[in-house]
Design an enzyme around this catalytic site. Structure first.
Site, mmCIF file in Angstrom:
data_model
loop_
_atom_site.group_PDB
_atom_site.id
_atom_site.type_symbol
_atom_site.label_atom_id
_atom_site.label_comp_id
_atom_site.label_asym_id
_atom_site.label_seq_id
_atom_site.Cartn_x
_atom_site.Cartn_y
_atom_site.Cartn_z
ATOM 1 N N THR A 12 -22.011 50.250 70.376
ATOM 2 C CA THR A 12 -20.848 50.821 69.693
ATOM 3 C C THR A 12 -19.699 50.977 70.688
ATOM 4 O O THR A 12 -19.906 51.062 71.897
ATOM 5 C CB THR A 12 -21.178 52.175 69.051
ATOM 6 O OG1 THR A 12 -21.410 53.158 70.078
ATOM 7 C CG2 THR A 12 -22.402 52.069 68.155
ATOM 8 N N GLY A 13 -18.486 51.015 70.158
ATOM 9 C CA GLY A 13 -17.324 51.060 71.035
ATOM 10 C C GLY A 13 -17.304 49.854 71.943
ATOM 11 O O GLY A 13 -16.997 49.951 73.141
ATOM 12 N N GLY A 17 -13.646 48.006 77.496
ATOM 13 C CA GLY A 17 -14.184 48.966 78.449
ATOM 14 C C GLY A 17 -15.661 48.791 78.742
ATOM 15 O O GLY A 17 -16.186 47.679 78.801
ATOM 16 N N ILE A 18 -16.335 49.914 78.925
ATOM 17 C CA ILE A 18 -17.759 49.898 79.278
ATOM 18 C C ILE A 18 -18.591 49.279 78.166
ATOM 19 O O ILE A 18 -19.554 48.556 78.427
ATOM 20 C CB ILE A 18 -18.244 51.331 79.589
ATOM 21 C CG1 ILE A 18 -17.557 51.853 80.864
ATOM 22 C CG2 ILE A 18 -19.768 51.367 79.757
ATOM 23 C CD1 ILE A 18 -17.802 53.328 81.133
ATOM 24 N N GLY A 19 -18.219 49.540 76.918
ATOM 25 C CA GLY A 19 -18.958 48.970 75.794
ATOM 26 C C GLY A 19 -18.923 47.459 75.811
ATOM 27 O O GLY A 19 -19.959 46.803 75.659
ATOM 28 N N TYR A 151 -14.267 68.555 75.672
ATOM 29 C CA TYR A 151 -14.848 67.228 75.907
ATOM 30 C C TYR A 151 -16.157 67.346 76.689
ATOM 31 O O TYR A 151 -17.170 66.740 76.319
ATOM 32 C CB TYR A 151 -13.852 66.352 76.668
ATOM 33 C CG TYR A 151 -14.433 65.057 77.169
ATOM 34 C CD1 TYR A 151 -14.727 64.021 76.294
ATOM 35 C CD2 TYR A 151 -14.688 64.873 78.521
ATOM 36 C CE1 TYR A 151 -15.264 62.823 76.753
ATOM 37 C CE2 TYR A 151 -15.220 63.684 78.993
ATOM 38 C CZ TYR A 151 -15.505 62.664 78.107
ATOM 39 O OH TYR A 151 -16.036 61.484 78.570
#
Length: 250
Positions: A12-13, A17-19, A151
């Site tokens: 997911t995501g 980026g990292i995803g 957060y």
């Protein structure tokens, strides 16, 4: 031979980026990867870079349960089951205690906790025994960093869920672990730049206390995710792997 030959992964995501770096690395190691992301152009670009023969993109928002249902329905319709689930989607938000609003609180918990909870829950019927589930926490969860209390608390909740789910799913041999990235060179880092700072100033600020003296790359985080996804970590469950340049340890 790749470390994930013949495996199926869901990230997911995953459009940036990292995803994205993790989805790309999983595919390079032999997995077929399902990616979910909100932006059509970014998602299409991610699938193209990985290769359409290795990836399927599903446009959707992980905070929308109907979109999660559609993601897993796509996997099921392809007559596949899941060996690796990386619930990576999340968002960094800044607000000191005096300025926290109800909207800020709701956004942080919805994106970081609620989406991870229902991503894993809805994946359960498709998860193979001995599958690997990876959650995304944050180094801020245990540091008391000013301005990121809500957060950090949302990511601490994910750390707690990692332990609980590792215990609940152990009878199926499903391993549940978390990865806690330090500051990483991604679009999210730029987007998190506080008002009054340039992205370059913010990057230098977050890198300054890191013992290794720099921020991480998305590829370095993906390498850690691959370790938790693969048989190389077959006797590891319930942990939070800090990939932070030593900032939480030294």
């Amino acid at each position: 031979m790749g470390q994930l030959d013949g495996k199926v992964a869901v990230v997911t995501g995953a459009s940036k980026g990292i995803g994205f770096a993790s989805a790309q690395r999983f595919a390079e190691e032999g997995a077929y990867v399902y990616l979910i992301g909100r932006g059509k152009e970014e998602l299409d670009r991610a699938v193209t870079e990985i290769g359409a023969h290795r990836a399927t993109g599903v446009r959707g928002d992980v905070t929308n349960l109907a979109d999660l249902d559609r993601l897993f329905a796509t996997v099921a319709a392809d007559e596949r089951r899941i060996d690796v689930l990386f619930a990576n989607a999340g968002r960094t938000t800044f607000s000191p205690l005096a300025e926290v609003t109800e909207e800020h609180y709701e956004e942080s918990t919805r994106i970081n906790v609620r989406s991870s909870l229902f991503t894993v829950q809805k994946a359960l019927p498709l998860l193979n025994d001995q599958a690997s589930v990876i959650l995304a926490t944050s180094t801020t969860a245990g540091r008391g960093t000013a301005g990121v209390g809500v957060y950090a608390a949302s990511k601490a909740a994910i750390r707690s869920l990692t332990r609980t789910w590792a215990n609940e799913l152990r009878h199926r041999g499903i391993r549940v672990n978390a990865i806690a990235p330090g500051a990483t060179e991604t679009p999210a880092l730029v987007a998190a730049t506080p008002e009054g700072l340039t992205p370059e100033e913010f990057r230098a600020m977050v890198a300054a206390p890191v013992p290794l003296g720099r921020t991480s790359t998305a590829a370095e985080q993906a390498a850690a995710a691959l370790f938790l996804a693969s048989a190389e970590s077959s006797y590891i469950t319930g942990i939070e792997l800090l990939v932070d340049g030593g900032i939480n340890q030294i």
